[in-house]
Structures are given as C-alpha cells and as structure tokens.
Write an enzyme that holds these catalytic residues in place. Structure first.
Site, PDB file in Angstrom:
ATOM      1  N   CYS A 168     -30.484 -23.805   4.753  1.00  0.00           N
ATOM      2  CA  CYS A 168     -29.599 -24.469   3.782  1.00  0.00           C
ATOM      3  C   CYS A 168     -29.995 -25.927   3.567  1.00  0.00           C
ATOM      4  O   CYS A 168     -29.481 -26.588   2.657  1.00  0.00           O
ATOM      5  CB  CYS A 168     -28.152 -24.394   4.260  1.00  0.00           C
ATOM      6  SG  CYS A 168     -27.647 -22.745   4.740  1.00  0.00           S
ATOM      7  N   HIS A 205     -22.637 -22.378  -2.963  1.00  0.00           N
ATOM      8  CA  HIS A 205     -23.713 -22.752  -2.038  1.00  0.00           C
ATOM      9  C   HIS A 205     -24.897 -21.785  -2.152  1.00  0.00           C
ATOM     10  O   HIS A 205     -25.108 -20.946  -1.290  1.00  0.00           O
ATOM     11  CB  HIS A 205     -23.126 -22.779  -0.612  1.00  0.00           C
ATOM     12  CG  HIS A 205     -24.065 -23.242   0.448  1.00  0.00           C
ATOM     13  ND1 HIS A 205     -25.135 -24.085   0.219  1.00  0.00           N
ATOM     14  CD2 HIS A 205     -24.097 -22.977   1.796  1.00  0.00           C
ATOM     15  CE1 HIS A 205     -25.769 -24.304   1.354  1.00  0.00           C
ATOM     16  NE2 HIS A 205     -25.172 -23.645   2.325  1.00  0.00           N
TER      17      HIS A 205
HETATM   18  N1  COA Z   1     -14.027 -19.151  -1.531  1.00  0.00           N
HETATM   19  C1  COA Z   1     -13.188 -18.740  -2.502  1.00  0.00           C
HETATM   20  N2  COA Z   1     -13.171 -17.508  -2.987  1.00  0.00           N
HETATM   21  C2  COA Z   1     -14.063 -16.657  -2.476  1.00  0.00           C
HETATM   22  C3  COA Z   1     -14.976 -17.001  -1.477  1.00  0.00           C
HETATM   23  C4  COA Z   1     -14.932 -18.296  -1.002  1.00  0.00           C
HETATM   24  N3  COA Z   1     -15.751 -18.695  -0.031  1.00  0.00           N
HETATM   25  N4  COA Z   1     -15.739 -15.952  -1.178  1.00  0.00           N
HETATM   26  C5  COA Z   1     -15.301 -14.948  -1.976  1.00  0.00           C
HETATM   27  N5  COA Z   1     -14.302 -15.395  -2.753  1.00  0.00           N
HETATM   28  C6  COA Z   1     -13.538 -14.621  -3.706  1.00  0.00           C
HETATM   29  C7  COA Z   1     -14.450 -13.827  -4.590  1.00  0.00           C
HETATM   30  O1  COA Z   1     -14.672 -14.487  -5.820  1.00  0.00           O
HETATM   31  C8  COA Z   1     -13.635 -12.575  -4.793  1.00  0.00           C
HETATM   32  O2  COA Z   1     -12.662 -12.817  -5.784  1.00  0.00           O
HETATM   33  P1  COA Z   1     -12.329 -11.685  -6.863  1.00  0.00           P
HETATM   34  O3  COA Z   1     -11.835 -10.520  -6.032  1.00  0.00           O
HETATM   35  O4  COA Z   1     -11.289 -12.334  -7.721  1.00  0.00           O
HETATM   36  O5  COA Z   1     -13.625 -11.404  -7.549  1.00  0.00           O
HETATM   37  C9  COA Z   1     -12.876 -12.386  -3.475  1.00  0.00           C
HETATM   38  O6  COA Z   1     -12.783 -13.698  -2.917  1.00  0.00           O
HETATM   39  C10 COA Z   1     -13.556 -11.460  -2.504  1.00  0.00           C
HETATM   40  O7  COA Z   1     -14.917 -11.797  -2.504  1.00  0.00           O
HETATM   41  P2  COA Z   1     -16.035 -11.049  -1.666  1.00  0.00           P
HETATM   42  O8  COA Z   1     -17.349 -11.406  -2.278  1.00  0.00           O
HETATM   43  O9  COA Z   1     -15.670  -9.591  -1.520  1.00  0.00           O
HETATM   44  O10 COA Z   1     -15.923 -11.755  -0.261  1.00  0.00           O
HETATM   45  P3  COA Z   1     -16.664 -11.351   1.036  1.00  0.00           P
HETATM   46  O11 COA Z   1     -15.628 -10.904   1.996  1.00  0.00           O
HETATM   47  O12 COA Z   1     -17.814 -10.460   0.753  1.00  0.00           O
HETATM   48  O13 COA Z   1     -17.267 -12.750   1.513  1.00  0.00           O
HETATM   49  C11 COA Z   1     -17.223 -14.677   2.893  1.00  0.00           C
HETATM   50  C12 COA Z   1     -16.446 -13.822   1.889  1.00  0.00           C
HETATM   51  C13 COA Z   1     -16.409 -15.890   3.263  1.00  0.00           C
HETATM   52  C14 COA Z   1     -17.505 -13.845   4.169  1.00  0.00           C
HETATM   53  C15 COA Z   1     -18.574 -15.098   2.226  1.00  0.00           C
HETATM   54  O14 COA Z   1     -18.284 -15.867   1.092  1.00  0.00           O
HETATM   55  C16 COA Z   1     -19.448 -15.880   3.182  1.00  0.00           C
HETATM   56  O15 COA Z   1     -20.121 -15.311   4.037  1.00  0.00           O
HETATM   57  N6  COA Z   1     -19.487 -17.223   3.057  1.00  0.00           N
HETATM   58  C17 COA Z   1     -20.319 -18.046   3.929  1.00  0.00           C
HETATM   59  C18 COA Z   1     -21.745 -18.043   3.455  1.00  0.00           C
HETATM   60  C19 COA Z   1     -22.649 -18.733   4.459  1.00  0.00           C
HETATM   61  O16 COA Z   1     -22.634 -18.448   5.652  1.00  0.00           O
HETATM   62  N7  COA Z   1     -23.492 -19.655   3.976  1.00  0.00           N
HETATM   63  C20 COA Z   1     -24.377 -20.382   4.812  1.00  0.00           C
HETATM   64  C21 COA Z   1     -23.625 -21.480   5.464  1.00  0.00           C
HETATM   65  S1  COA Z   1     -24.485 -22.206   6.841  1.00  0.00           S
END
Ligand code: COA
Length: 374
Positions: A85, A327
């Site tokens: 990242c 991100h």
């Molecule tokens: N913030 C706000 N909304 C979010 C979101 C977030 N971080 N992530 C997903 N959503 C929303 C989506 O838009 C979706 O909305 P919708 O149903 O209206 O379309 C809903 O929440 C579900 O999304 P989904 O993609 O099914 O979520 P997920 O469970 O697959 O993933 C996380 C959620 C938090 C696990 C994922 O965003 C994640 O892993 N984030 C961290 C990424 C990371 O590690 N980056 C590197 C950092 S070092």
C-alpha cells in the site's frame, strides 16, 4: 532536496468500483488528466514510474512499466515500484531520486490498482502479501485482523473507547462529501460506525478502508515550475511482521521518515498545517497523528474529536482519507500528495504533508509539499 522539484501536474480517476474499465484504462485516464493539468506535451515525459501491488494476482498482468510506456507516443523508459500500500509514495521517492541526479527532468509517476474484479477472499489473501509470509500468513490472519489486534492493544493501553474511535470515520466521511473523486460521499454518524457489522474486533465495517479500483498520476519536474514544490521526500522501513516488533501501538518507520523529512525541508513540525495520512483502518489514523508528532501518545483521537466538533487544530485528511476516498492500494500514496496540494492551494497554506505506508507500517513514505505562493 538537491534540486527544486515541482508538482507540475496531477490527475485522478474517481476511486470506486469500475467494472467497465481495465487497469490500462484507469492508467490512461489518470495520465491523460495529469498531462492536461500540466499543459505539457506527452513528449516531455523522460521517464514513467509505475506503482502497483496486485496486477499479477488480480489482473493477470505483469510488465506494468512497458504497459504504461505504451500510453505515450515516444515509449519513454518506464519501471515499476512495489511496496504494497506504500507503493505510491515509494514511486514518488524513486522519481525524486532520478530528478535529483539529473537523469530525468520530468517524470510521470502513475499509481494504479484494479481490485474489485477478484472475489473478496482472493483480495484479502493477495493483500496478505504485505505481511510476512512465514510469520503472519500461516495463522490465517488478514489485514483487518492485524489492525484489529493493533486496535485491541491500543484500547487496552490508552483507554480509547469504541465510541471515541467511531469519530474518526465520521470525520473522514464528512470531509469526502465534496470530493468528486471519493469512493463514498455519504455522511456517516459515529453511531452508525459503532453499529456497523463487526469485521475484526474492535474494528467494524465502517472502520475499514474499502477495496477500490482507481489510478492517480503526478508529474514531477525540475524543468517546469509550479506553485507546489516538493520540500522533502523520505522513506523508512520496519519489519514486515508485527510479531518482530517491541510495540504494535506505534509505527517507528513513520517516526523516522518524519524526522528526516522535517530536517530535509528545514522546517518545524508546527509549520505543517495540512496532513493526508494513511488511515487504512480508523485505529491507524489515530496512531499516525501521534507518530507524526501532532499529538502525544494515547491522545491522537483528540485531533479527530476537535475536527468533528468543527474546530480542527490541524487539517487531517480533508479529502476524506482512505476510508471515504477508497484505497486502490498503490494509487493511494499519489492521491494523498495530490489532495495535500489541492488543500494547500485552496486554503492558501504554505506546508502540507502526505504520509503513506505499506503493510502495518513496514514501508513508509513521507512527502512535504510547499505552496510557494502562500
Ligand atoms: N466502508 C463503507 N462501506 C463499505 C466498505 C467500507 N470499508 N466496504 C464495503 N462497503 C459497503 C459496500 O459498498 C456494500 O454496500 P452495498 O451493499 O450498498 O453495495 C456493502 O458495504 C457490503 O460490501 P462488501 O463488498 O460485500 O463487503 P465485504 O464484506 O466483502 O468487505 C471489508 C468489507 C471491510 C472486509 C473490505 O472492505 C476490506 O477488506 N477492507 C480492507 C481492505 C484492506 O485490507 N486494505 C489494505 C489495508 S492495509
């Protein structure tokens, strides 16, 4: 800096889900926007530095230097930088080194990532490339898990409450409402953050930066002046695994890069009024402002509480940060520099800072920008 290096142009795609655009499309859109904003000809680009982490796993694509070079009629030399990242800021640092040495006069730095095509579990697994494959990954932990552990320890050591932590994402979402490039532009109350689904205790869905597609491009030049000068470019490293560190509630690489950046810029910390920091998870945002020296240990939350109450003592993540902007990992460090610059010009502030890291603070890049017209 050994030479005056200017941010001569910049371009962004909106961060979000781009089903209909390829990685190449995103790269092309950001590069074209950067060239347009600089008023330069593509032929003036001496070198392209590409930042990308996940193309092999998410897009079946390597050779990103040549791919980026092919966007230009004269096929300039091009290379790729990967630091998870933190790839964007390390690509900027690489470009600065070429410019300082005189090997190039104008470099286009391009960060791009297309993450949403892959299933969520595949993305989580690929992102674990930013942790230690021997010490961390075999446990089955993911990045939300790693930062969940960091959050638990921080709350234990400093008595941070769940309600306090929720203010961080509320501030970021409010800041992004006017940002046309942000992944999420809706207001979010601290109560909604606290009530969102649990991801990795204590972190909930709205504590996490999302998985996004997007690209960002910066044109750095010693030949073309602009109001925005790079006053410092510093990088620092730490162990890849948090298991090898004496503490997990601070990231020493940030502290080291920051002290070197201040020395290089020849300014005091208090001269910096605007910061874009790497809030991959809300707890990271709290720790970062402490490591950057803008808050005492255990008191980082105060900066976000002040911002939420409408009287910020420092402008932090006025773009919306990673949480609300999204991100697309390697594009983030470039987007942070662009957003820091936009805020300096909008608010007529002299110094701002972009703070980006890869992994759990394992590779950190800090750039200080000077608005020479402020
Ligand atoms: N913030 C706000 N909304 C979010 C979101 C977030 N971080 N992530 C997903 N959503 C929303 C989506 O838009 C979706 O909305 P919708 O149903 O209206 O379309 C809903 O929440 C579900 O999304 P989904 O993609 O099914 O979520 P997920 O469970 O697959 O993933 C996380 C959620 C938090 C696990 C994922 O965003 C994640 O892993 N984030 C961290 C990424 C990371 O590690 N980056 C590197 C950092 S070092």
């Amino acid at each position: 800096m050994r030479q005056d290096i200017f941010l001569a142009g910049s371009g962004l795609t909106r961060f979000g889900e781009w089903w209909e655009k390829s990685l190449r499309d995103l790269m092309s859109e950001a590069a074209t926007a950067a060239l347009r904003s600089s008023g330069m000809s593509p032929l003036e680009i001496d070198l392209v530095v590409v930042a990308n982490m996940l193309a092999e796993t998410a897009n079946d694509q390597a050779g990103l230097g040549a791919l980026a070079s092919s966007l230009f009629p004269h096929r300039p030399p091009a290379l790729r930088v990967e630091a998870a990242c933190g790839s964007g800021s390390l690509a900027l640092h690489t470009a600065c080194a070429f410019l300082e040495s005189g090997r190039a006069k104008t470099v286009l730095v391009l960060g791009a990532e297309k993450m949403t095509d892959a299933p969520a579990n595949a993305v989580a697994e690929a992102l674990m490339g930013a942790a230690d494959g021997e010490l961390d990954a075999p446990s089955g932990i993911t990045f939300p898990g790693i930062f969940g552990l960091i959050g638990q320890r921080y709350m234990h050591e400093y008595d941070l409450t769940r309600e306090q932590l929720s203010v961080v994402s509320a501030v970021h979402h409010r800041n992004a409402m006017d940002n046309p490039f942000a992944h999420f532009r809706q207001e979010l109350s601290p109560e909604a953050v606290s009530a969102s689904p649990l991801v990795s205790d204590p972190l909930r869905l709205f504590d996490c930066s999302p998985v996004s597609d997007g690209a960002a491009a910066c044109i750095l030049s010693t030949a073309r002046r602009s109001p925005l000068r790079i006053a410092a470019s510093q990088v620092a490293s730490d162990t890849l695994s948090i298991t090898e560190r004496p503490t997990i509630v601070s990231f020493p690489a940030t502290r080291e890069a920051m002290s070197r950046a201040l020395l290089e810029a020849g300014i005091e910390r208090s001269d910096i009024r605007a910061v874009e920091t790497h809030d991959c998870f809300s707890i990271a945002a709290v720790i970062n402002v402490e490591d950057l020296g803008f808050a005492r240990e255990g008191e980082g939350i105060r900066l976000y509480e002040e911002a939420y109450a409408g009287h910020p003592s420092l402008f932090v993540n006025m773009s919306g940060g990673l949480k609300a902007c999204g991100h697309p990992v390697a594009a983030t460090g470039l987007k942070q520099l662009i957003d820091a610059g936009k805020h300096l010009e909008r608010a007529s502030i002299r110094y701002g800072l972009a703070h980006n890291f890869g992994g759990a603070g394992a590779a950190c890049g800090i750039h200080i920008l000077e608005n020479i017209e402020a």
